[in-house]
Design a protein around this motif. Structure first.
Motif, PDB file in Angstrom:
ATOM      1  N   LEU A  89       0.849  -1.191   0.000  1.00 38.06           N
ATOM      2  CA  LEU A  89       0.000   0.000   0.000  1.00 38.06           C
ATOM      3  C   LEU A  89       0.887   1.243   0.000  1.00 38.06           C
ATOM      4  N   ASP A  90       0.331   2.374  -0.450  1.00 36.13           N
ATOM      5  CA  ASP A  90       1.141   3.582  -0.565  1.00 36.13           C
ATOM      6  C   ASP A  90       1.780   3.983   0.758  1.00 36.13           C
ATOM      7  N   TRP A  91       1.035   3.873   1.856  1.00 37.98           N
ATOM      8  CA  TRP A  91       1.564   4.322   3.141  1.00 37.98           C
ATOM      9  C   TRP A  91       2.673   3.426   3.665  1.00 37.98           C
ATOM     10  N   GLN A  92       2.706   2.160   3.165  1.00 31.62           N
ATOM     11  CA  GLN A  92       3.718   1.224   3.648  1.00 31.62           C
ATOM     12  C   GLN A  92       5.108   1.475   3.028  1.00 31.62           C
ATOM     13  N   VAL A  93       5.136   2.064   1.851  1.00 31.06           N
ATOM     14  CA  VAL A  93       6.406   2.229   1.135  1.00 31.06           C
ATOM     15  C   VAL A  93       7.421   3.074   1.901  1.00 31.06           C
ATOM     16  N   PRO A  94       7.067   4.308   2.339  1.00 31.36           N
ATOM     17  CA  PRO A  94       8.082   5.105   3.048  1.00 31.36           C
ATOM     18  C   PRO A  94       8.518   4.488   4.372  1.00 31.36           C
ATOM     19  N   VAL A  95       7.616   3.790   5.047  1.00 32.30           N
ATOM     20  CA  VAL A  95       7.983   3.149   6.308  1.00 32.30           C
ATOM     21  C   VAL A  95       9.002   2.039   6.065  1.00 32.30           C
ATOM     22  N   LEU A  96       8.724   1.227   5.078  1.00 36.85           N
ATOM     23  CA  LEU A  96       9.624   0.124   4.778  1.00 36.85           C
ATOM     24  C   LEU A  96      10.968   0.622   4.241  1.00 36.85           C
ATOM     25  N   MET A 108      10.228  -9.998   4.764  1.00 35.06           N
ATOM     26  CA  MET A 108       8.947 -10.466   5.287  1.00 35.06           C
ATOM     27  C   MET A 108       8.770 -10.032   6.750  1.00 35.06           C
ATOM     28  N   ASP A 109       9.849 -10.118   7.527  1.00 37.61           N
ATOM     29  CA  ASP A 109       9.760  -9.685   8.922  1.00 37.61           C
ATOM     30  C   ASP A 109       9.418  -8.200   9.017  1.00 37.61           C
ATOM     31  N   MET A 110      10.022  -7.394   8.161  1.00 31.15           N
ATOM     32  CA  MET A 110       9.738  -5.957   8.149  1.00 31.15           C
ATOM     33  C   MET A 110       8.274  -5.703   7.791  1.00 31.15           C
ATOM     34  N   TYR A 111       7.772  -6.481   6.842  1.00 30.02           N
ATOM     35  CA  TYR A 111       6.387  -6.305   6.402  1.00 30.02           C
ATOM     36  C   TYR A 111       5.410  -6.692   7.510  1.00 30.02           C
ATOM     37  N   LEU A 112       5.675  -7.827   8.154  1.00 29.94           N
ATOM     38  CA  LEU A 112       4.772  -8.283   9.219  1.00 29.94           C
ATOM     39  C   LEU A 112       4.770  -7.325  10.403  1.00 29.94           C
ATOM     40  N   ALA A 113       5.898  -6.639  10.595  1.00 27.44           N
ATOM     41  CA  ALA A 113       5.992  -5.696  11.711  1.00 27.44           C
ATOM     42  C   ALA A 113       5.184  -4.419  11.462  1.00 27.44           C
ATOM     43  N   LEU A 114       4.696  -4.258  10.238  1.00 26.62           N
ATOM     44  CA  LEU A 114       3.906  -3.060   9.932  1.00 26.62           C
ATOM     45  C   LEU A 114       2.596  -3.026  10.704  1.00 26.62           C
ATOM     46  N   ASP A 115       2.147  -4.171  11.233  1.00 25.07           N
ATOM     47  CA  ASP A 115       0.891  -4.206  11.989  1.00 25.07           C
ATOM     48  C   ASP A 115       0.953  -3.276  13.199  1.00 25.07           C
ATOM     49  N   ALA A 116       2.186  -3.003  13.669  1.00 29.03           N
ATOM     50  CA  ALA A 116       2.347  -2.142  14.847  1.00 29.03           C
ATOM     51  C   ALA A 116       2.366  -0.668  14.495  1.00 29.03           C
ATOM     52  N   VAL A 117       2.334  -0.364  13.183  1.00 27.00           N
ATOM     53  CA  VAL A 117       2.411   1.022  12.734  1.00 27.00           C
ATOM     54  C   VAL A 117       1.007   1.558  12.470  1.00 27.00           C
ATOM     55  N   VAL A 118       0.695   2.725  12.964  1.00 25.62           N
ATOM     56  CA  VAL A 118      -0.608   3.369  12.737  1.00 25.62           C
ATOM     57  C   VAL A 118      -0.489   4.320  11.560  1.00 25.62           C
ATOM     58  N   PRO A 119      -1.219   4.095  10.458  1.00 21.98           N
ATOM     59  CA  PRO A 119      -1.090   4.940   9.268  1.00 21.98           C
ATOM     60  C   PRO A 119      -1.278   6.416   9.546  1.00 21.98           C
ATOM     61  N   ASP A 120      -2.139   6.805  10.495  1.00 19.75           N
ATOM     62  CA  ASP A 120      -2.403   8.227  10.734  1.00 19.75           C
ATOM     63  C   ASP A 120      -1.180   8.963  11.267  1.00 19.75           C
ATOM     64  N   THR A 121      -0.209   8.222  11.766  1.00 23.61           N
ATOM     65  CA  THR A 121       0.986   8.877  12.331  1.00 23.61           C
ATOM     66  C   THR A 121       2.068   9.097  11.287  1.00 23.61           C
ATOM     67  N   LEU A 122       1.780   8.764  10.023  1.00 23.04           N
ATOM     68  CA  LEU A 122       2.820   8.785   9.001  1.00 23.04           C
ATOM     69  C   LEU A 122       2.789  10.005   8.094  1.00 23.04           C
ATOM     70  N   SER A 123       2.000  10.991   8.447  1.00 25.12           N
ATOM     71  CA  SER A 123       1.847  12.142   7.550  1.00 25.12           C
ATOM     72  C   SER A 123       3.151  12.874   7.289  1.00 25.12           C
ATOM     73  N   ALA A 124       4.113  12.785   8.232  1.00 26.39           N
ATOM     74  CA  ALA A 124       5.357  13.520   8.057  1.00 26.39           C
ATOM     75  C   ALA A 124       6.419  12.699   7.337  1.00 26.39           C
ATOM     76  N   VAL A 125       6.155  11.445   7.036  1.00 25.67           N
ATOM     77  CA  VAL A 125       7.113  10.580   6.403  1.00 25.67           C
ATOM     78  C   VAL A 125       7.172  10.856   4.905  1.00 25.67           C
ATOM     79  N   SER A 126       8.360  10.990   4.353  1.00 25.63           N
ATOM     80  CA  SER A 126       8.484  11.235   2.925  1.00 25.63           C
ATOM     81  C   SER A 126       9.489  10.239   2.333  1.00 25.63           C
ATOM     82  N   LEU A 127       9.494  10.183   1.016  1.00 27.46           N
ATOM     83  CA  LEU A 127      10.406   9.285   0.341  1.00 27.46           C
ATOM     84  C   LEU A 127      11.856   9.724   0.535  1.00 27.46           C
TER      85      LEU A 127
END
Length: 392
Positions: A340-347, A368-387
């Motif tokens: 998903l779009d929001w997952q890209v900058p986090v990963l 895969m471990d990094m992807y599964l750990a995304l469950d702990a990330v709240v998308p609403d907190t990612l507004s400041a994350v950029s590429l």
């Protein structure tokens, strides 16, 4: 004559000057294998050894000639009666009779003078011709020689029956502008083929070889992987492809066989080829930076100077610190995951931490471990994350 019409002959000296590299010693079987693979690549001339080294060397030289390979062979000799006698009866096509031509070496190595050198050339070239050999006069330390004297050496060589003059940058101190000037003068004033022998002490062996060809040299010395004394010689693989791509001169080699030959010489010499070594290094067609990967995925010509298919290879795209979103998405698609779009900058942020710590690309289970750990990330907190700066 245009560059496209010119013929340039590669005289490969892996089996002679390449083996002179400190600590390198090919056994007879390795020499035969290297000669066979050089022939398979299409190299037209090989300098196969030094007769004065002894009976074993001479026997291996005879064995190489006995293979009946579709190429011409040379033996390297000092311009002395002893070396010429050692070469007697070895069925090579040509002898390279080498003599110092710089005042430094004439005085401090030979203990002679210029007249003594000219006398050697006149006498020993004639004797080699009488034995039935073609002769190349190798001008050792030509790069530090007086040009007027070098021309006199060439004139004496031609008068005695030599057909080729080797300009040796023995200590690797030349640069392309001076090479072009000097080779052009030799080419214009001597009735001899001119061969360039470059060493890589300042990283200029290939550039100097190309400059010599541009100035009229008809022959060039090379070694596989640039093997040779000190920093090595002009690499066969670089010279062949640079002549083709940059000068429009096809020397007729089958470069798809080059990786196999490179590996053979690497193993036989014990000299590991660097990961980023031009043409034959394992990583030379590998891309990580986001802008490069994006460009290659659109059209590989965007970031391609040398076509890897020329060597039977292909571009390799790897995930790393400088990768962008497109490469990350592609890597996860190989794991059957559509990000998903929001997952890209986090990963991407986590990826940069991982590869900085491990100094390598991530493994599939780490992705895969990094992807599964995304469950702990709240998308609403990612507004400041950029590429990251790697781009798309």
């Amino acid at each position: 004559m245009s560059q496209q019409q010119r013929t340039v002959i590669i005289d490969d000296t892996t089996l002679r000057d390449g083996e002179q590299s400190s600590g390198v010693a090919f056994n007879p079987e390795e020499k035969l294998q290297i000669a066979t693979q050089l022939a398979a690549v299409g190299v037209p001339e090989l300098e196969i050894g030094i007769p004065a080294m002894g009976d074993e060397e001479r026997e291996v030289m005879r064995a190489i000639v006995g293979l009946g390979l579709p190429l011409r062979t040379l033996a390297w000799c000092r311009m002395t009666a002893y070396d010429l006698e050692a070469a007697r009866g070895i069925p090579v096509d040509m002898l390279d009779l080498s003599v110092s031509v710089s005042d430094q070496q004439i005085l401090h190595k030979l203990g002679s003078d210029r007249d003594g050198v000219l006398q050697r050339v006149g006498q020993l070239v004639r004797e080699a011709r009488d034995l039935g050999y073609e002769v190349c006069v190798g001008c050792e330390d030509a790069s530090r020689a007086d040009m007027d004297f070098l021309l006199r050496v060439g004139e004496a060589a031609a008068m005695a029956g030599a057909s080729r003059l080797r300009f040796a940058d023995t200590v690797g101190v030349m640069e392309p502008f001076t090479v072009r000037e000097r080779i052009a003068r030799l080419h214009a004033q001597l009735d001899l083929d001119i061969e360039m022998h470059a060493h890589d002490d300042f990283g200029l062996a290939t550039a100097n070889t190309l400059a010599a060809v541009a100035a009229g040299a008809s022959h060039i010395n090379t070694t596989v992987n640039g093997l040779g004394e000190r920093a090595g010689n002009a690499p066969l693989e670089e010279c062949a492809l640079a002549l083709k791509y940059l000068h429009g001169i096809d020397v007729g080699l089958d470069m798809r066989r080059m990786p196999q030959l490179s590996k053979l010489v690497e193993d036989a010499s014990g000299r590991t080829v660097a990961w980023q070594k031009s043409v034959v290094g394992a990583g030379v067609f590998t891309h990580e930076a986001g802008i490069h990967v994006d460009g290659l995925m659109k059209d590989r010509r965007n970031y391609q100077g040398l076509d890897p298919e020329e060597l039977g290879k292909s571009h390799q795209l790897v995930l790393g610190k400088h990768s962008g979103g497109k490469m990350l998405r592609r890597s996860y698609r190989e794991l059957n995951i559509e990000l998903l779009d929001w997952q890209v900058p986090v990963l991407l942020s986590q990826l940069r931490v991982l590869v900085t710590a491990t100094k390598r690309s991530p493994q599939a289970e780490e992705l895969m471990d990094m992807y599964l750990a995304l469950d702990a990330v709240v998308p609403d907190t990612l507004s400041a994350v950029s590429l990251p700066l790697g781009g798309a």
